[in-house]
Design a protein around this motif. Structure first.
Motif, short mmCIF file in Angstrom:
data_model
loop_
_atom_site.label_atom_id
_atom_site.label_comp_id
_atom_site.label_asym_id
_atom_site.label_seq_id
_atom_site.Cartn_x
_atom_site.Cartn_y
_atom_site.Cartn_z
N ILE A 190 4.31 -14.61 -10.14
CA ILE A 190 4.16 -14.55 -8.69
C ILE A 190 5.47 -14.12 -8.04
O ILE A 190 5.48 -13.26 -7.15
CB ILE A 190 3.65 -15.90 -8.13
N GLY A 191 6.58 -14.67 -8.49
CA GLY A 191 7.88 -14.28 -7.95
C GLY A 191 8.19 -12.81 -8.18
O GLY A 191 8.71 -12.12 -7.30
N GLY A 192 7.85 -12.31 -9.36
CA GLY A 192 8.11 -10.92 -9.69
C GLY A 192 7.36 -9.94 -8.81
O GLY A 192 7.85 -8.84 -8.52
N TYR A 193 6.19 -10.34 -8.34
CA TYR A 193 5.41 -9.45 -7.49
C TYR A 193 5.96 -9.33 -6.08
O TYR A 193 5.50 -8.50 -5.31
CB TYR A 193 3.93 -9.88 -7.45
N LEU B 66 -4.38 -0.17 -5.50
CA LEU B 66 -4.07 -0.63 -4.16
C LEU B 66 -2.56 -0.75 -3.96
O LEU B 66 -2.02 -0.34 -2.93
CB LEU B 66 -4.75 -1.98 -3.89
N ARG B 67 -1.86 -1.29 -4.95
CA ARG B 67 -0.40 -1.42 -4.84
C ARG B 67 0.26 -0.04 -4.83
O ARG B 67 1.22 0.19 -4.10
CB ARG B 67 0.14 -2.25 -6.00
N LEU B 68 -0.24 0.87 -5.63
CA LEU B 68 0.31 2.24 -5.64
C LEU B 68 0.12 2.90 -4.27
O LEU B 68 1.05 3.52 -3.74
CB LEU B 68 -0.37 3.06 -6.74
N LEU B 69 -1.05 2.72 -3.69
CA LEU B 69 -1.31 3.26 -2.35
C LEU B 69 -0.39 2.61 -1.33
O LEU B 69 0.17 3.29 -0.46
CB LEU B 69 -2.78 3.04 -1.98
N SER B 70 -0.21 1.31 -1.43
CA SER B 70 0.70 0.59 -0.52
C SER B 70 2.13 1.09 -0.69
O SER B 70 2.85 1.27 0.29
CB SER B 70 0.62 -0.91 -0.79
N SER B 71 2.55 1.31 -1.93
CA SER B 71 3.91 1.80 -2.19
C SER B 71 4.12 3.19 -1.59
O SER B 71 5.17 3.48 -1.01
CB SER B 71 4.20 1.85 -3.69
N LYS B 72 3.10 4.05 -1.72
CA LYS B 72 3.22 5.40 -1.20
C LYS B 72 3.23 5.44 0.31
O LYS B 72 3.99 6.20 0.92
CB LYS B 72 2.06 6.27 -1.71
N THR B 73 2.36 4.64 0.94
CA THR B 73 2.21 4.72 2.39
C THR B 73 3.22 3.89 3.16
O THR B 73 3.50 4.19 4.32
CB THR B 73 0.79 4.33 2.82
N THR B 74 3.76 2.84 2.55
CA THR B 74 4.70 1.97 3.28
C THR B 74 6.07 1.92 2.61
O THR B 74 6.90 1.09 3.00
CB THR B 74 4.15 0.53 3.38
N ALA B 75 6.31 2.76 1.63
CA ALA B 75 7.56 2.76 0.87
C ALA B 75 7.83 1.39 0.26
O ALA B 75 8.97 0.97 0.13
CB ALA B 75 8.73 3.22 1.73
N LEU C 63 7.12 -1.53 1.52
CA LEU C 63 7.26 -2.62 2.48
C LEU C 63 5.96 -3.42 2.64
O LEU C 63 6.00 -4.59 3.02
CB LEU C 63 7.72 -2.09 3.84
N GLY C 64 4.83 -2.80 2.37
CA GLY C 64 3.55 -3.50 2.48
C GLY C 64 3.15 -4.25 1.22
O GLY C 64 2.18 -5.01 1.23
N ASN C 65 3.91 -4.08 0.16
CA ASN C 65 3.55 -4.71 -1.11
C ASN C 65 3.55 -6.24 -1.09
O ASN C 65 2.72 -6.84 -1.74
CB ASN C 65 4.43 -4.18 -2.24
N PRO C 66 4.47 -6.89 -0.34
CA PRO C 66 4.37 -8.35 -0.27
C PRO C 66 3.06 -8.84 0.35
O PRO C 66 2.53 -9.88 -0.04
CB PRO C 66 5.57 -8.76 0.58
N VAL C 67 2.52 -8.08 1.28
CA VAL C 67 1.23 -8.43 1.87
C VAL C 67 0.13 -8.31 0.81
O VAL C 67 -0.73 -9.18 0.69
CB VAL C 67 0.93 -7.54 3.10
N VAL C 68 0.18 -7.23 0.05
CA VAL C 68 -0.79 -7.03 -1.03
C VAL C 68 -0.64 -8.14 -2.07
O VAL C 68 -1.65 -8.71 -2.53
CB VAL C 68 -0.60 -5.63 -1.69
N SER C 69 0.59 -8.49 -2.42
CA SER C 69 0.83 -9.56 -3.39
C SER C 69 0.27 -10.89 -2.91
O SER C 69 -0.34 -11.64 -3.69
CB SER C 69 2.32 -9.70 -3.68
N THR C 70 0.48 -11.19 -1.65
CA THR C 70 -0.03 -12.45 -1.10
C THR C 70 -1.55 -12.47 -1.13
O THR C 70 -2.16 -13.48 -1.51
CB THR C 70 0.49 -12.65 0.34
N ALA C 71 -2.17 -11.35 -0.76
CA ALA C 71 -3.63 -11.26 -0.81
C ALA C 71 -4.14 -11.44 -2.24
O ALA C 71 -5.16 -12.11 -2.47
CB ALA C 71 -4.10 -9.93 -0.24
N GLU C 72 -3.45 -10.85 -3.22
CA GLU C 72 -3.85 -11.01 -4.62
C GLU C 72 -3.70 -12.45 -5.09
O GLU C 72 -4.54 -12.96 -5.82
CB GLU C 72 -3.02 -10.08 -5.52
N ASN C 73 -2.62 -13.12 -4.66
CA ASN C 73 -2.43 -14.53 -5.01
C ASN C 73 -3.56 -15.39 -4.47
O ASN C 73 -4.12 -16.23 -5.18
CB ASN C 73 -1.09 -15.05 -4.49
#
Length: 185
Positions: A63-66, A125-134, A136-146
């Protein structure tokens, strides 16, 4: 009915492994140690204190790594085969069938396949988040996955039929999204 419920439980837990590899195993461990669910005899190790501490440590690290930028994408690469293995182990450990070949076959096909499909979807989804938000949106995706992993694991343990219905709907949705991605290319 017991076999059907055990398949629903295994399927729900394995789908949760597609979101996070170790969290569903930790939740299954806690539920097994509490007597809410019972793993097959050959998987009794899942209900032990050493398994609890190992899974707790692995869950915290995962979880921390994400939440670390770019490490999360690296973890997705590693998590895909790990999710398939975890999904197979979780579903096999709870499917109540006396034939080991059938038990492992169902575990691999249903559990490993489901975990792999969900993991591929979250990786995209994470790849799309990385591309569109550089990133920055990945923590939101990580929280949703958790939250999804924790919630689906709990549903699988306490309401396995509802968990199975949600998993089927999730898989159908993922197939539709992947088909739409192919059409846009």
């Amino acid at each position: 009915m017991e076999v059907f419920l055990s398949i629903c439980l295994g399927l729900g837990l394995s789908a949760s492994s597609g979101f996070r590899v170790f969290l569903p195993m930790l939740i299954a461990n806690i539920a097994a140690m509490s007597g809410w669910i019972s793993p097959a005899e050959s998987f009794a190790w899942l209900a032990t204190w050493p398994a609890f501490f190992a899974l707790l440590t692995a869950t915290i690290a995962e979880i921390g790594g994400y939440y670390v930028p770019f490490i999360d994408n690296l973890l997705d690469t590693i998590a895909t085969p790990a999710a398939i293995i975890a999904g197979t182990l979780l579903s096999t450990s709870f499917i109540q069938i006396d034939n080991p070949v059938l038990q492992w076959g169902l575990g691999l096909i249903l559990g490993g396949g489901t975990a792999g499909m969900v993991q591929v979807g979250t990786g995209l989804l994470r790849l799309l988040s990385s591309k569109t938000t550089a990133g920055l949106g990945n923590p939101v995706v990580s929280t949703a996955e958790n939250v999804a992993s924790f919630g689906l694991s709990g549903l699988a343990i306490f309401l396995p039929i509802i968990a199975m219905v949600l998993v089927v709907l999730l898989i159908l949705w993922l197939f539709r999204k992947i088909a739409n991605l192919r059409k846009t290319k």
